[in-house]
Motif scaffolding. Structure first.
Motif, PDB file in Angstrom:
ATOM      1  N   PRO A  49       0.808  -1.234   0.000  1.00  0.00           N
ATOM      2  CA  PRO A  49       0.000   0.000   0.000  1.00  0.00           C
ATOM      3  C   PRO A  49       0.838   1.279   0.000  1.00  0.00           C
ATOM      4  N   LEU A  50       2.107   1.187   0.388  1.00  0.00           N
ATOM      5  CA  LEU A  50       2.918   2.405   0.471  1.00  0.00           C
ATOM      6  C   LEU A  50       3.819   2.604  -0.750  1.00  0.00           C
ATOM      7  N   ARG A  51       3.671   1.750  -1.754  1.00  0.00           N
ATOM      8  CA  ARG A  51       4.519   1.867  -2.948  1.00  0.00           C
ATOM      9  C   ARG A  51       3.700   2.352  -4.134  1.00  0.00           C
ATOM     10  N   LEU A  52       4.292   3.262  -4.897  1.00  0.00           N
ATOM     11  CA  LEU A  52       3.624   3.708  -6.117  1.00  0.00           C
ATOM     12  C   LEU A  52       4.252   3.026  -7.317  1.00  0.00           C
ATOM     13  N   LYS A  53       3.431   2.854  -8.332  1.00  0.00           N
ATOM     14  CA  LYS A  53       3.978   2.299  -9.568  1.00  0.00           C
ATOM     15  C   LYS A  53       4.663   3.421 -10.335  1.00  0.00           C
ATOM     16  N   LYS A  54       5.759   3.108 -11.013  1.00  0.00           N
ATOM     17  CA  LYS A  54       6.469   4.126 -11.798  1.00  0.00           C
ATOM     18  C   LYS A  54       5.640   4.550 -12.999  1.00  0.00           C
ATOM     19  N   LYS A  55       5.602   5.872 -13.221  1.00  0.00           N
ATOM     20  CA  LYS A  55       4.780   6.361 -14.320  1.00  0.00           C
ATOM     21  C   LYS A  55       5.627   7.052 -15.372  1.00  0.00           C
ATOM     22  N   PHE A  56       5.077   7.141 -16.539  1.00  0.00           N
ATOM     23  CA  PHE A  56       5.741   7.870 -17.613  1.00  0.00           C
ATOM     24  C   PHE A  56       5.594   9.371 -17.363  1.00  0.00           C
ATOM     25  N   GLU A  57       6.672  10.110 -17.472  1.00  0.00           N
ATOM     26  CA  GLU A  57       6.596  11.559 -17.262  1.00  0.00           C
ATOM     27  C   GLU A  57       6.980  12.309 -18.524  1.00  0.00           C
ATOM     28  N   PRO A  58       5.979  12.781 -19.258  1.00  0.00           N
ATOM     29  CA  PRO A  58       6.309  13.505 -20.486  1.00  0.00           C
ATOM     30  C   PRO A  58       6.936  14.863 -20.169  1.00  0.00           C
ATOM     31  N   THR A  59       7.695  15.390 -21.110  1.00  0.00           N
ATOM     32  CA  THR A  59       8.309  16.700 -20.933  1.00  0.00           C
ATOM     33  C   THR A  59       7.853  17.608 -22.062  1.00  0.00           C
ATOM     34  N   VAL A  60       7.519  18.863 -21.721  1.00  0.00           N
ATOM     35  CA  VAL A  60       7.206  19.831 -22.774  1.00  0.00           C
ATOM     36  C   VAL A  60       8.541  20.220 -23.417  1.00  0.00           C
ATOM     37  N   PRO A  61       8.722  19.912 -24.700  1.00  0.00           N
ATOM     38  CA  PRO A  61      10.064  20.008 -25.283  1.00  0.00           C
ATOM     39  C   PRO A  61      10.520  21.440 -25.572  1.00  0.00           C
ATOM     40  N   PHE A  62       9.597  22.346 -25.816  1.00  0.00           N
ATOM     41  CA  PHE A  62      10.009  23.710 -26.156  1.00  0.00           C
ATOM     42  C   PHE A  62       8.904  24.671 -25.779  1.00  0.00           C
ATOM     43  N   TYR A  63       9.228  25.975 -25.803  1.00  0.00           N
ATOM     44  CA  TYR A  63       8.215  26.990 -25.531  1.00  0.00           C
ATOM     45  C   TYR A  63       7.184  26.963 -26.636  1.00  0.00           C
ATOM     46  N   PHE A  64       5.917  26.892 -26.269  1.00  0.00           N
ATOM     47  CA  PHE A  64       4.868  26.920 -27.285  1.00  0.00           C
ATOM     48  C   PHE A  64       4.793  28.325 -27.871  1.00  0.00           C
ATOM     49  N   PRO A  65       4.455  28.428 -29.164  1.00  0.00           N
ATOM     50  CA  PRO A  65       4.266  29.769 -29.716  1.00  0.00           C
ATOM     51  C   PRO A  65       3.088  30.457 -29.014  1.00  0.00           C
ATOM     52  N   GLY A  66       3.153  31.761 -28.935  1.00  0.00           N
ATOM     53  CA  GLY A  66       2.175  32.526 -28.166  1.00  0.00           C
ATOM     54  C   GLY A  66       0.720  32.251 -28.506  1.00  0.00           C
ATOM     55  N   PHE A  67       0.451  31.969 -29.783  1.00  0.00           N
ATOM     56  CA  PHE A  67      -0.958  31.869 -30.176  1.00  0.00           C
ATOM     57  C   PHE A  67      -1.634  30.582 -29.702  1.00  0.00           C
ATOM     58  N   VAL A  68      -0.864  29.641 -29.210  1.00  0.00           N
ATOM     59  CA  VAL A  68      -1.449  28.347 -28.847  1.00  0.00           C
ATOM     60  C   VAL A  68      -2.481  28.491 -27.735  1.00  0.00           C
ATOM     61  N   LEU A  69      -2.164  29.345 -26.767  1.00  0.00           N
ATOM     62  CA  LEU A  69      -3.119  29.538 -25.678  1.00  0.00           C
ATOM     63  C   LEU A  69      -3.955  30.775 -25.970  1.00  0.00           C
ATOM     64  N   ASN A  70      -5.182  30.601 -26.300  1.00  0.00           N
ATOM     65  CA  ASN A  70      -6.051  31.761 -26.486  1.00  0.00           C
ATOM     66  C   ASN A  70      -7.442  31.416 -25.971  1.00  0.00           C
ATOM     67  N   LYS A  71      -8.345  32.347 -26.107  1.00  0.00           N
ATOM     68  CA  LYS A  71      -9.672  32.167 -25.558  1.00  0.00           C
ATOM     69  C   LYS A  71     -10.305  30.856 -26.062  1.00  0.00           C
ATOM     70  N   PHE A  72     -10.079  30.587 -27.331  1.00  0.00           N
ATOM     71  CA  PHE A  72     -10.696  29.409 -27.931  1.00  0.00           C
ATOM     72  C   PHE A  72     -10.108  28.112 -27.351  1.00  0.00           C
ATOM     73  N   THR A  73      -8.770  28.031 -27.326  1.00  0.00           N
ATOM     74  CA  THR A  73      -8.167  26.778 -26.849  1.00  0.00           C
ATOM     75  C   THR A  73      -8.444  26.553 -25.368  1.00  0.00           C
ATOM     76  N   VAL A  74      -8.483  27.656 -24.598  1.00  0.00           N
ATOM     77  CA  VAL A  74      -8.788  27.499 -23.174  1.00  0.00           C
ATOM     78  C   VAL A  74     -10.211  26.988 -23.009  1.00  0.00           C
TER      79      VAL A  74
END
Lengths: 441, 241
Positions: free
Chosen positions: A249-274
């Motif tokens: 009960p005190l052990r966790l299974k190892k998980k895959f940890e993805p990494t964000v590889p680069f800065y997203f271009p500014g337009f990716v986050l906008n009212k629509f995508t949010v």
């Protein structure tokens, strides 16, 4: 090659970015040298605060103060150097049946940072801030002397340092209590709320739960304002776990940890995508209420799973705006805040609502006060300052305050609650900004 | 496990990596010239892994008493001792600097490793891991005193590997390239070519498990050094490297 310690430094929000001297060492003599030979010094842990709190003219990074000192496995008392991360504490404590009493939403903060920010968690209403469980810490003060601070010894310095944003000295190590757990899992209930009235009612009904937090869709308007999901949880007992987890009960299974590889271009986050993100997030839960068992990482640190997630906000960075509004006016204040955000169209990708319990009056520099707290991420753009100004006005009107650990833009009248930290040696950019900028803007 | 140069961040990261991977050591012998810092590390691995260790003072600039080492036995030796000193431009004609670089990186170090290599040879088992440097691959104007000492160390490890091969003892040469450690703090290193101590430890542990002979910490360094090694001398001597 002659050493040059001037480098670009920024914290988790990637805003602001400064070019300042930064040095790290694990020798106390060298740290003393650094303090004595520099005019304005500020300590920096893992740089997980969002704004300018740990930036200054001469930055001392505690990353190399990364050793454990002792672990009393019988009583759950651990002592470590200040650069040790909460994740590293959990790595050794969880298998022994101990968890942090108080943890923020990321496990990648340093112990020193947790004290300097007096971090809070999803259990503030029940168990208070990190400082409640700190027994003592060692602090290097302006003359290089190392003093032990506790409730009994140097208590004045102890309380000034708690939530003191590093302005009293450099925390070298700390001793604190851990809580007993019987499993590494959380018994969780997620309940959908259609509006503010519902979510506030849910919070009040859930006061007996140790952990409470709500994700809010802050682009909703009209009667849908406050559409959210409340997640409440308790540390699960082994007998509550599914068969396959009962054995260990005190052990966790190892998980895959993805990494964000680069800065997203500014337009990716906008009212629509949010909007799409929030839609998917809230549609994912089809039932009104779900009860399940999740591991502690999923429950406490959902974002830690993606390394470098701050890069999705692009190179211009983002800020996190976290405020608290006193309980009696909480609903009214939150409504106004959410309406203002929704009107601005500057959607927040992540919006978290919580109910704080009573504060500890001794920890006078801590941010939490009894009331509702909302944390919002905003990408830095040209319109943001105006929005923050408007939000600040509302927070002021309702007698609230802003969390210094995440602040880099707010009005100083909302952030200048620090006391007993006047010290010409330990100075951060944030401190200067607060003192010199009474108008905010 | 025997660790020479226990205050090295790479050595400490390697010890942690090995313990995390479940390697068992009866005791870890931490050789150091800085007792205070090493004591903190000893406590750290005791708290974190319940690992017993012993601190042995070793100052290569002083006379060494080998009798102290008599009861020390292990099947793994990790040598991270290294001293960068002043670069050639500042320190070439400073004899004290030159002597210190040669002593710590080579002349005073080799007898210590030999002492333990002899024990390994007699027992016919074990692995010796030595941290050399890409600076030893070809002498360059910026740091050739250090580079020449590391070149000698690389040659020593290569010979030792050859000598101990049929005695069932394996020798690994690690060439780290840039690393973000105390030694290089404040130097303007290209982050793409610079490994953290943890990255280095992961790579060294892999080399240890695979019983590699020579390993560069970041693969890109093997390419860079292959190019540097193969530049014809008449061109190389004109370069500002």
């Amino acid at each position: 090659m002659k050493p040059n310690f001037v480098q670009k430094v920024t914290n988790w929000g990637n805003f602001p970015v400064v070019e300042k001297e930064m040095k790290s060492d694990d020798s106390f003599d060298k740290i003393k040298d650094f303090i004595l030979t520099h005019n304005e010094v500020i300590a920096r842990g893992n740089g997980r605060c969002y704004g300018d709190a740990s930036l200054g003219e001469s930055i001392f990074s505690t990353k190399k103060l990364n050793k454990f000192i002792s672990f009393d496995r019988l009583n759950g008392i651990i002592e470590c150097e200040s650069g040790v991360l909460l994740s590293e504490v959990l790595e050794i404590s969880v298998p022994q049946g101990y968890f942090l009493y108080v943890t923020p939403g990321t496990k990648f903060v340093s112990v020193g940072g947790a004290i300097a920010s007096d971090v809070h968690g999803k259990n503030h209403h029940a168990e208070g801030c990190f400082s409640e469980y700190v027994i003592e810490f060692k602090l290097m003060i302006e003359n290089g002397e190392i003093i032990t601070c506790s409730r009994e010894e140097n208590s004045e310095k102890f309380w000034a340092t708690i939530g003191g944003m590093g302005l009293t000295g450099i925390i070298l190590s700390a001793k604190f209590k851990l809580k007993n757990i019987e499993s590494a899992y959380i018994r969780q209930e997620s309940i959908k709320a259609d509006n503010l009235d519902e979510i506030f009612k849910l919070f009040e009904e859930s006061e007996n739960w140790t952990y409470n937090v709500a994700w809010i869709d802050c682009l909703q308007t009209g009667k849908n304002i406050g559409k959210s999901i409340l997640m409440r949880g308790e540390h699960a007992f082994p007998h509550e776990l599914p068969q396959n987890l009962k054995e260990k009960p005190l052990r966790l299974k190892k998980k895959f940890e993805p990494t964000v590889p680069f800065y997203f271009p500014g337009f990716v986050l906008n009212k629509f995508t949010v909007k799409v993100f929030n839609l998917l997030y809230f549609k994912k839960q089809t039932k009104k209420e779900i009860k399940n068992i999740v591991d502690y990482e999923t429950f406490f640190y959902p974002l830690d799973v993606v390394n470098d997630w701050n890069k999705i906000y692009g190179k211009s960075g983002f800020i996190q705006y976290q405020m608290v509004i006193p309980k009696e006016k909480g609903k009214e204040g939150m409504k106004k805040i959410l309406e203002t955000i929704s009107r601005s169209g500057n959607g927040s990708f992540l919006a978290v609502l919580k109910l704080f319990g009573k504060n500890n009056p001794e920890a006078y520099n801590s941010f939490p006060m009894e009331g509702y707290t909302l944390a919002l991420d905003f990408r830095v753009n040209s319109k943001l300052k105006m929005l923050i100004g408007k939000l600040d006005d509302i927070v002021q009107e309702f007698g609230g305050r802003i969390y210094l650990t995440k602040d880099s833009m707010s009005k100083s009248s909302l952030t200048n609650y620090l006391r007993n930290i006047q010290n010409s040696k330990f100075v951060s950019l944030q401190h200067k900004r607060i003192i010199n900028n009474n108008q905010g803007s | 496990m025997i660790v020479l140069g226990s205050t090295s961040e790479v050595a400490q990261a390697f010890v942690e990596k090995a313990l995390q991977e479940g390697e068992k050591f009866e005791k870890i012998y931490l050789f150091t010239s800085n007792k205070e810092t090493t004591e903190r590390f000893a406590r750290h691995i005791d708290v974190k892994f319940l690992q017993q260790s012993e601190i042995i003072e070793l100052d290569l600039t002083k006379e060494i008493d080998y009798n102290v080492f008599e009861n020390i036995n292990s099947t793994l030796l990790f040598c991270a001792i290294g001293y960068l000193g002043e670069g050639t431009k500042e320190g070439l004609y400073d004899n004290k600097n030159t002597q210190r670089i040669i002593e710590i990186n080579y002349s005073k170090l080799i007898p210590v490793i030999n002492y333990f290599a002899h024990k390994f040879e007699n027992r016919r088992s074990g692995t010796i891991i030595g941290l050399s440097s890409v600076a030893g691959d070809r002498g360059r104007q910026s740091n050739f005193i250090y580079g020449s000492a590391k070149a000698a160390f690389t040659a020593y490890l290569s010979g030792l590997r050859n000598y101990l091969f049929d005695k069932k003892v394996h020798v690994i040469t690690i060439k780290p390239g840039f690393m973000a450690t105390k030694m290089t703090e404040g130097l303007p290193l290209n982050p793409k070519l610079t490994a953290s101590p943890k990255q280095a430890a992961d790579c060294i542990y892999k080399a240890f498990k695979k019983q590699k002979n020579i390993a560069y910490v970041l693969p890109v360094w093997s390419v860079i050094m292959m190019i540097i090694r193969n530049i014809p001398e008449f061109i190389f001597k004109k370069l500002k490297l």
